[in-house]
Scaffold this motif. Structure first.
Motif, mmCIF file in Angstrom:
data_model
loop_
_atom_site.group_PDB
_atom_site.id
_atom_site.type_symbol
_atom_site.label_atom_id
_atom_site.label_comp_id
_atom_site.label_asym_id
_atom_site.label_seq_id
_atom_site.Cartn_x
_atom_site.Cartn_y
_atom_site.Cartn_z
ATOM 1 N N ARG A 1 0.832 -1.209 0.000
ATOM 2 C CA ARG A 1 0.000 0.000 0.000
ATOM 3 C C ARG A 1 0.868 1.262 0.000
ATOM 4 N NH1 ARG A 1 -3.287 -3.357 3.706
ATOM 5 N NH2 ARG A 1 -5.021 -4.130 2.439
ATOM 6 N N LYS A 2 2.033 1.149 0.597
ATOM 7 C CA LYS A 2 2.972 2.274 0.583
ATOM 8 C C LYS A 2 3.441 2.558 -0.843
ATOM 9 C CE LYS A 2 6.792 3.799 3.509
ATOM 10 N NZ LYS A 2 7.704 3.355 4.574
ATOM 11 N N ILE A 3 3.697 1.500 -1.614
ATOM 12 C CA ILE A 3 4.070 1.664 -3.024
ATOM 13 C C ILE A 3 2.927 2.329 -3.793
ATOM 14 C CG2 ILE A 3 4.580 0.415 -5.164
ATOM 15 C CD1 ILE A 3 6.043 -1.672 -3.443
ATOM 16 N N ASN A 4 1.694 1.893 -3.520
ATOM 17 C CA ASN A 4 0.533 2.464 -4.198
ATOM 18 C C ASN A 4 0.436 3.967 -3.930
ATOM 19 O OD1 ASN A 4 -1.812 2.569 -5.720
ATOM 20 N ND2 ASN A 4 -3.136 1.863 -4.067
ATOM 21 N N LYS A 5 0.620 4.360 -2.681
ATOM 22 C CA LYS A 5 0.565 5.781 -2.336
ATOM 23 C C LYS A 5 1.691 6.559 -3.031
ATOM 24 C CE LYS A 5 -1.729 5.349 2.164
ATOM 25 N NZ LYS A 5 -1.595 5.542 3.628
ATOM 26 N N ALA A 6 2.862 5.937 -3.112
ATOM 27 C CA ALA A 6 3.980 6.590 -3.786
ATOM 28 C C ALA A 6 3.662 6.826 -5.259
ATOM 29 C CB ALA A 6 5.244 5.739 -3.644
ATOM 30 N N CYS A 7 2.970 5.878 -5.875
ATOM 31 C CA CYS A 7 2.599 6.017 -7.291
ATOM 32 C C CYS A 7 1.678 7.216 -7.514
ATOM 33 C CB CYS A 7 1.900 4.749 -7.773
ATOM 34 S SG CYS A 7 2.994 3.329 -7.976
ATOM 35 N N LEU A 8 0.780 7.470 -6.576
ATOM 36 C CA LEU A 8 -0.183 8.560 -6.727
ATOM 37 C C LEU A 8 0.493 9.929 -6.726
ATOM 38 C CD1 LEU A 8 -3.029 7.259 -4.384
ATOM 39 C CD2 LEU A 8 -2.868 7.064 -6.868
ATOM 40 N N LYS A 9 1.679 10.013 -6.137
ATOM 41 C CA LYS A 9 2.386 11.291 -6.050
ATOM 42 C C LYS A 9 3.540 11.394 -7.045
ATOM 43 C CE LYS A 9 1.380 11.606 -1.093
ATOM 44 N NZ LYS A 9 1.978 11.681 0.278
ATOM 45 N N TYR A 10 3.771 10.329 -7.804
ATOM 46 C CA TYR A 10 4.972 10.280 -8.630
ATOM 47 C C TYR A 10 4.957 11.274 -9.788
ATOM 48 C CZ TYR A 10 8.687 8.492 -11.649
ATOM 49 O OH TYR A 10 9.815 8.389 -12.420
ATOM 50 N N LEU A 11 3.868 11.351 -10.515
ATOM 51 C CA LEU A 11 3.842 12.193 -11.712
ATOM 52 C C LEU A 11 4.141 13.650 -11.367
ATOM 53 C CD1 LEU A 11 0.809 10.680 -13.660
ATOM 54 C CD2 LEU A 11 3.248 10.239 -13.984
ATOM 55 N N GLU A 12 3.556 14.130 -10.265
ATOM 56 C CA GLU A 12 3.812 15.511 -9.840
ATOM 57 C C GLU A 12 5.277 15.679 -9.432
ATOM 58 O OE1 GLU A 12 2.307 18.749 -6.464
ATOM 59 O OE2 GLU A 12 1.346 16.772 -6.615
ATOM 60 N N TRP A 13 5.822 14.694 -8.698
ATOM 61 C CA TRP A 13 7.212 14.762 -8.256
ATOM 62 C C TRP A 13 8.162 14.730 -9.452
ATOM 63 C CZ3 TRP A 13 11.428 11.605 -8.919
ATOM 64 C CH2 TRP A 13 12.544 11.856 -8.104
ATOM 65 N N LYS A 14 7.877 13.835 -10.399
ATOM 66 C CA LYS A 14 8.779 13.654 -11.534
ATOM 67 C C LYS A 14 8.846 14.899 -12.412
ATOM 68 C CE LYS A 14 11.615 11.108 -13.958
ATOM 69 N NZ LYS A 14 12.988 10.871 -13.443
ATOM 70 N N GLN A 15 7.751 15.639 -12.501
ATOM 71 C CA GLN A 15 7.754 16.865 -13.300
ATOM 72 C C GLN A 15 8.776 17.875 -12.803
ATOM 73 O OE1 GLN A 15 6.224 17.883 -16.179
ATOM 74 N NE2 GLN A 15 5.678 15.709 -16.340
ATOM 75 N N LYS A 16 9.154 17.772 -11.523
ATOM 76 C CA LYS A 16 10.100 18.716 -10.913
ATOM 77 C C LYS A 16 11.495 18.122 -10.761
ATOM 78 C CE LYS A 16 6.282 20.652 -8.205
ATOM 79 N NZ LYS A 16 5.735 20.837 -6.834
ATOM 80 N N HIS A 17 11.664 16.845 -11.132
ATOM 81 C CA HIS A 17 12.938 16.168 -10.921
ATOM 82 C C HIS A 17 13.326 15.383 -12.177
ATOM 83 C CE1 HIS A 17 11.289 16.865 -6.873
ATOM 84 N NE2 HIS A 17 12.544 16.964 -6.485
ATOM 85 N N ASN A 18 14.009 16.051 -13.095
ATOM 86 C CA ASN A 18 14.470 15.413 -14.338
ATOM 87 C C ASN A 18 13.362 14.618 -15.024
ATOM 88 O OD1 ASN A 18 17.230 16.286 -14.109
ATOM 89 N ND2 ASN A 18 17.507 14.736 -12.515
ATOM 90 N N PRO A 19 12.303 15.288 -15.456
ATOM 91 C CA PRO A 19 11.131 14.584 -15.999
ATOM 92 C C PRO A 19 11.424 13.678 -17.188
ATOM 93 C CG PRO A 19 11.022 16.942 -16.475
ATOM 94 C CD PRO A 19 12.114 16.754 -15.474
ATOM 95 N N GLY A 20 12.459 14.011 -17.966
ATOM 96 C CA GLY A 20 12.748 13.187 -19.135
ATOM 97 C C GLY A 20 13.739 12.068 -18.882
ATOM 98 N N LEU A 21 14.284 12.007 -17.657
ATOM 99 C CA LEU A 21 15.319 11.014 -17.354
ATOM 100 C C LEU A 21 14.697 9.708 -16.877
ATOM 101 C CD1 LEU A 21 18.373 10.457 -17.149
ATOM 102 C CD2 LEU A 21 18.246 11.234 -14.767
ATOM 103 N N LYS A 22 14.698 8.705 -17.740
ATOM 104 C CA LYS A 22 14.176 7.384 -17.407
ATOM 105 C C LYS A 22 15.039 6.332 -18.101
ATOM 106 C CE LYS A 22 9.350 8.828 -16.725
ATOM 107 N NZ LYS A 22 7.917 8.563 -17.085
#
Length: 262
Positions: free
Chosen positions: A197-218
């Motif tokens: 469930r902790k992973i699930n919660k992390a997923c819900l916040k990821y897109l917003e976080w990634k936009q501010k932290h090297n969004p194209g780096l994968k």
């Protein structure tokens, strides 16, 4: 993985892992609540290997986002409150690398760490990430930690639509340390669902976080982005549990142990 030689998993290995994720024969259900189901297999007498499977239905997360979160080491340092240190050591191929991960365990348990060869593969709209323990001469066991052994551990993410996926976590692990059976049992009944469930919660916040932290780096999607040094297989060997010191933690009482890591 068996034998002495370190090998990079092939298509057959990924297919075998997927089949075991889907199979329920030979598994005992130990938990089924709030979209999370846990199965375990009994420990063999005299053996400390723990085998567990946990499945979570996520109706608010896409398979692509789940896959990114499981890969993104920078984001893991943010949401994984049990991590002590985690870093990539080097790359083997475009879809295989070697990494280090250590995590905190509540006292009086010793903290654990592990070095693994990790590989990943998209299969259609589904994804698999799996690992097993290896040895590297530059990263020997630390005196203040117990080196755990992943015989085979990993995730399968199944797409169920645009914003819906199923995450299966499969672990065959020797935690070392002669852990009492109540610790192993509790990890199946309580800690694994909490971690999922902790992973699930992390997923819900990821897109917003990634936009501010090297969004194209994968680099897990675009291997040309990786800056990791190449490691020859000859520098690695299989990490066998028998070669590690076994700290006796079997007399620990059941109070206070509540770590939630996967």
């Amino acid at each position: 993985m068996s034998g002495q030689a370190v090998t990079i998993p092939d298509d057959r290995a990924f297919a075998s892992f997927k089949a075991e994720c889907l199979c329920e024969e030979g598994w005992s259900m130990t938990y089924n609540k709030r979209a999370v189901t846990v199965w375990s297999q009994d420990l063999e007498e005299g053996k400390s290997v723990h085998k567990m499977k946990c499945r979570m239905i996520c109706k608010d997360v896409s398979a692509e986002t789940m896959y990114d979160v499981l890969h993104d080491i920078e984001y893991r340092r943010k949401w994984d409150t049990n991590v002590i240190e985690t870093f990539d050591i080097g790359k083997l191929t475009v879809n295989a690398d070697v990494g280090y991960y250590s995590w905190s365990c509540p006292k009086p348990l010793r903290n654990r760490d592990v070095i693994t060869l990790r590989s990943w593969l998209p299969i259609g709209k589904d994804y698999i990430i799996m690992n097993y323990s290896v040895k590297h001469a530059k990263y020997p066991p630390k005196q203040d930690m117990v080196r755990a052994v992943s015989i085979q551990t990993g995730y399968m993410v199944q797409s169920q639509g645009s914003n819906h996926c199923i995450l299966t976590y499969l672990a065959q692990v020797d935690p070392r340390g002669s852990l009492p059976k109540w610790v192993v049992k509790r990890s199946s009944h309580l800690l694994a669902p909490r971690a999922m469930r902790k992973i699930n919660k992390a997923c819900l916040k990821y897109l917003e976080w990634k936009q501010k932290h090297n969004p194209g780096l994968k680099p897990w999607l675009y291997p040309e982005q990786t800056t990791l040094p190449s490691i020859p297989l000859s520098e690695l060997s299989i990490q066998h549990a028998e070669s590690l010191e076994n700290i006796d933690e079997s007399s620990l009482g059941a109070g206070g142990v509540g770590s939630d890591y996967l």
